[in-house]
Design a protein around this motif. Structure first.
Motif, PDB file in Angstrom:
ATOM      1  N   ASN A  24       0.814  -1.206   0.000  1.00 59.55           N
ATOM      2  CA  ASN A  24       0.000   0.000   0.000  1.00 59.55           C
ATOM      3  C   ASN A  24       0.853   1.262   0.000  1.00 59.55           C
ATOM      4  O   ASN A  24       0.568   2.241  -0.672  1.00 59.55           O
ATOM      5  N   ARG A  25       1.931   1.204   0.771  1.00 59.00           N
ATOM      6  CA  ARG A  25       2.780   2.382   0.922  1.00 59.00           C
ATOM      7  C   ARG A  25       3.578   2.673  -0.344  1.00 59.00           C
ATOM      8  O   ARG A  25       3.684   3.824  -0.771  1.00 59.00           O
ATOM      9  N   TYR A  26       4.140   1.614  -0.950  1.00 57.10           N
ATOM     10  CA  TYR A  26       5.081   1.841  -2.042  1.00 57.10           C
ATOM     11  C   TYR A  26       4.510   1.634  -3.442  1.00 57.10           C
ATOM     12  O   TYR A  26       5.066   2.144  -4.407  1.00 57.10           O
ATOM     13  N   ILE A  27       3.396   0.902  -3.541  1.00 62.56           N
ATOM     14  CA  ILE A  27       2.851   0.616  -4.870  1.00 62.56           C
ATOM     15  C   ILE A  27       1.544   1.367  -5.100  1.00 62.56           C
ATOM     16  O   ILE A  27       1.447   2.191  -6.014  1.00 62.56           O
ATOM     17  N   ARG A  28       0.574   1.125  -4.273  1.00 63.09           N
ATOM     18  CA  ARG A  28      -0.759   1.683  -4.531  1.00 63.09           C
ATOM     19  C   ARG A  28      -0.818   3.182  -4.330  1.00 63.09           C
ATOM     20  O   ARG A  28      -1.623   3.875  -4.948  1.00 63.09           O
ATOM     21  N   ASN A  29       0.021   3.701  -3.447  1.00 68.62           N
ATOM     22  CA  ASN A  29       0.021   5.153  -3.216  1.00 68.62           C
ATOM     23  C   ASN A  29       1.024   5.883  -4.088  1.00 68.62           C
ATOM     24  O   ASN A  29       1.189   7.079  -3.958  1.00 68.62           O
ATOM     25  N   ARG A  30       1.712   5.149  -4.969  1.00 75.63           N
ATOM     26  CA  ARG A  30       2.733   5.780  -5.804  1.00 75.63           C
ATOM     27  C   ARG A  30       2.062   6.595  -6.898  1.00 75.63           C
ATOM     28  O   ARG A  30       1.201   6.131  -7.587  1.00 75.63           O
TER      29      ARG A  30
END
Length: 334
Positions: A328-334
């Motif tokens: 969630n932190r590094y992929i979906r919120n990118r």
């Protein structure tokens, strides 16, 4: 009678003086600078003989006194160099003798060809075919036919060629460079396997080669290689699938256009580690020594997951919950 003897003696002396003078002049022509004013490339054709080379050098204006070099072949054949095919750099101020020494020396003009770590065998073959000074003996051949020429008939080529910068000279063939790279990989794999850790999950050098290719494709960060190897080791020990995206990409082949979809992750190919158990059947790239060393010496720990952070490194997690949060932190919120 005495007068005749004196005349004969004078004639002998004159003849000897003439021979000596001629010899000195001949030697001076061989020692004279060649007729070029700037650095010049000259190629010794494959199979060319001494007289052919002399004729070409005269025709190109490099040497002027062809007679001096032809006499050399008659009077001092043992001094003639064994000509090597390839390109040589001739420099202003070189003498004729120095020129001949250069054409029989190891001082061939060389060109670099870089095969980066993580490239596939297909990419390596494309680079060989694009190298302008190479003799292209493998062009148009299948991978299987190339491996047969290397006396490795039936061996899948992927992974078996060491990535590095190789020097070649005109007249060399792509097959010779492939032989060098293949020998380097086999020797390196043997060296690394001999220093392997005692508690490996992988059991053969070839499995180490496969594992190293996965590590090579997953990260370019030196400090991460052993940790990624550790993650893969623990997943294999627990019967978990490796689920590494580079294997999916490799299985897609030329269909890969830069993105992996959910359908791609579900597609059944021999290389899709989201679908198959264990490792893929062959390497998926050409691994370097550092990846090979990591494959046989995984970092101990508890991490089972990792996700790319977007800066070339990864976040490693011990639990699925922690991993999902990282996604969630590094992929979906990118």
């Amino acid at each position: 009678m005495r007068r005749v003897l004196i005349i004969i003696l004078l004639l002998v002396v004159l003849a000897m003086a003439a021979l000596f003078g001629g010899y000195r002049y001949w030697q001076s022509r061989l020692a004279a600078p060649i007729a070029i004013s700037e650095s010049t490339l000259y190629e010794v054709p494959r199979g060319a003989g001494y007289h052919q080379v002399v004729s070409e050098l005269v025709a190109q204006g490099v040497i002027e006194d062809a007679w001096a070099f032809r006499i050399l072949a008659r009077l001092e054949p043992q001094s003639l160099p064994r000509l090597r095919p390839g390109e040589f750099r001739l420099e202003p101020g070189m003498s004729g003798r120095e020129l001949l020494e250069r054409l029989g020396s190891e001082q061939l003009v060389t060109y670099p060809l870089t095969i980066p770590e993580g490239w596939t065998f297909r990419q390596m073959r494309d680079a060989l075919e694009a190298a302008p000074k190479l003799e292209h003996r493998t062009e148009g051949l299948t991978d299987a036919e190339v491996m047969a020429l290397l006396d490795r008939e039936g061996v899948h080529p992927e992974g078996w060629f060491f990535p590095d910068t190789y020097l070649y000279h005109k007249g060399m063939s792509d097959l010779e460079l492939l032989e060098q790279a293949h020998s380097r990989m086999r020797a390196t794999l043997d060296e690394v396997w001999a220093e392997r850790a005692d508690d490996l999950t992988i059991e053969t050098p070839y499995e180490a080669l496969i594992m190293a290719s996965l590590i090579e494709r997953e990260t370019g960060a030196p400090e991460e290689r052993r940790e990624i190897a550790g993650v893969f080791k623990r997943r294999l020990e627990r019967g978990m699938r490796l689920q590494t995206d580079p294997t999916v990409i490799y299985g897609m082949g030329e269909r890969y256009a830069g993105n992996i979809t959910r359908a791609d992750l579900r597609e059944s190919t021999p290389y899709n580690t989201y679908v198959i158990d264990g490792m893929p059947p062959t390497p998926i790239a050409l691994p370097g020594r550092a990846a090979l060393e990591a494959a046989v010496d995984p970092l101990p720990g508890e991490t089972l997951y990792f996700v790319a952070k977007g800066d070339g490194t990864h976040h490693f997690s011990r639990t699925l919950r922690e991993h999902n949060n990282a996604v969630n932190r590094y992929i979906r919120n990118r």
